[in-house]
Design a protein around this motif. Structure first.
Motif, PDB file in Angstrom:
ATOM      1  N   THR A 143       0.853  -1.188   0.000  1.00 23.35           N
ATOM      2  CA  THR A 143       0.000   0.000   0.000  1.00 23.35           C
ATOM      3  C   THR A 143       0.885   1.231   0.000  1.00 23.35           C
ATOM      4  N   ALA A 144       0.427   2.274  -0.685  1.00 27.12           N
ATOM      5  CA  ALA A 144       1.193   3.519  -0.762  1.00 27.12           C
ATOM      6  C   ALA A 144       0.276   4.646  -1.190  1.00 27.12           C
ATOM      7  N   SER A 145       0.715   5.862  -0.950  1.00 21.68           N
ATOM      8  CA  SER A 145       0.054   7.063  -1.452  1.00 21.68           C
ATOM      9  C   SER A 145       1.070   7.824  -2.278  1.00 21.68           C
ATOM     10  N   VAL A 146       0.648   8.246  -3.469  1.00 24.64           N
ATOM     11  CA  VAL A 146       1.542   9.005  -4.356  1.00 24.64           C
ATOM     12  C   VAL A 146       0.823  10.253  -4.832  1.00 24.64           C
ATOM     13  N   ASP A 147       1.617  11.230  -5.231  1.00 22.76           N
ATOM     14  CA  ASP A 147       1.066  12.434  -5.820  1.00 22.76           C
ATOM     15  C   ASP A 147       0.379  12.065  -7.129  1.00 22.76           C
ATOM     16  N   GLU A 148      -0.732  12.725  -7.420  1.00 21.81           N
ATOM     17  CA  GLU A 148      -1.503  12.393  -8.610  1.00 21.81           C
ATOM     18  C   GLU A 148      -0.683  12.550  -9.892  1.00 21.81           C
ATOM     19  N   SER A 149       0.278  13.432  -9.896  1.00 16.60           N
ATOM     20  CA  SER A 149       1.077  13.671 -11.101  1.00 16.60           C
ATOM     21  C   SER A 149       1.999  12.496 -11.440  1.00 16.60           C
ATOM     22  N   VAL A 150       2.319  11.633 -10.470  1.00 17.39           N
ATOM     23  CA  VAL A 150       3.200  10.481 -10.731  1.00 17.39           C
ATOM     24  C   VAL A 150       2.469   9.154 -10.578  1.00 17.39           C
ATOM     25  N   TYR A 151       1.135   9.201 -10.516  1.00 25.01           N
ATOM     26  CA  TYR A 151       0.359   7.983 -10.300  1.00 25.01           C
ATOM     27  C   TYR A 151       0.596   6.953 -11.402  1.00 25.01           C
ATOM     28  N   GLU A 152       0.506   7.366 -12.653  1.00 23.37           N
ATOM     29  CA  GLU A 152       0.688   6.426 -13.772  1.00 23.37           C
ATOM     30  C   GLU A 152       2.089   5.821 -13.762  1.00 23.37           C
ATOM     31  N   GLN A 153       3.085   6.613 -13.417  1.00 24.94           N
ATOM     32  CA  GLN A 153       4.465   6.116 -13.328  1.00 24.94           C
ATOM     33  C   GLN A 153       4.584   5.097 -12.189  1.00 24.94           C
ATOM     34  N   ALA A 154       3.914   5.354 -11.070  1.00 22.37           N
ATOM     35  CA  ALA A 154       3.939   4.426  -9.939  1.00 22.37           C
ATOM     36  C   ALA A 154       3.267   3.110 -10.313  1.00 22.37           C
ATOM     37  N   VAL A 155       2.194   3.171 -11.068  1.00 22.92           N
ATOM     38  CA  VAL A 155       1.510   1.953 -11.514  1.00 22.92           C
ATOM     39  C   VAL A 155       2.435   1.130 -12.413  1.00 22.92           C
ATOM     40  N   ARG A 156       3.170   1.781 -13.295  1.00 24.58           N
ATOM     41  CA  ARG A 156       4.125   1.058 -14.160  1.00 24.58           C
ATOM     42  C   ARG A 156       5.232   0.415 -13.354  1.00 24.58           C
TER      43      ARG A 156
END
Length: 131
Positions: free
Chosen positions: A109-122
């Motif tokens: 589980t994690a929380s990320v800034d919306e601007s890097v969400y797609e990068q975090a998913v990858r």
């Protein structure tokens, strides 16, 4: 900016740990990795001789469960993990299909800034995780 939460499932803790380092580089907050399963308890922490010791049943010996409910113990004993015939942990030999989500027992589980969400998913998907 807004934050987005991520819950990802992995086959092992080592897969999830690879993603953790990269998520932390993306400034993810509240990152945690935990194992889960259908049986409560932390596993067997002592050596027990079933012939000379008093123990509540098979789930206690093989899974480390200390349930006092007889019905729950019977159901846990019917689990493939309780028999000792199913390998557990990172060395699970029957995990041949990486898309089989039924075998993923590690939660990141994690929380990320919306601007890097797609990068975090990858990052998570590259490490073997699924959302």
């Amino acid at each position: 900016m807004a934050e987005r939460s991520i819950m990802a499932y992995f086959h092992s803790s080592s897969e999830a740990d690879r993603a953790v380092r990269k998520l932390e580089a993306l400034r993810a907050t509240g990152v945690s990795v935990s194992k889960f399963g259908v049986v409560p308890g932390n596993g067997v922490g002592e050596t027990i001789n079933p012939l000379t010791s008093d123990f509540p049943g098979l789930p206690y010996l093989t899974l480390g469960s200390e349930s006092t409910n007889q019905d729950a113990r019977v159901l846990m004993a019917a689990s493939p993990e309780a028999s000792g015939l199913a390998a557990g942990g990172d060395y699970n030999f029957y995990r041949t299909d990486p898309s089989d989500n039924s075998l993923k027992d590690t939660l990141l589980t994690a929380s990320v800034d919306e601007s890097v969400y797609e990068q975090a998913v990858r990052v998570i998907q590259d490490a073997g995780g699924s959302l």
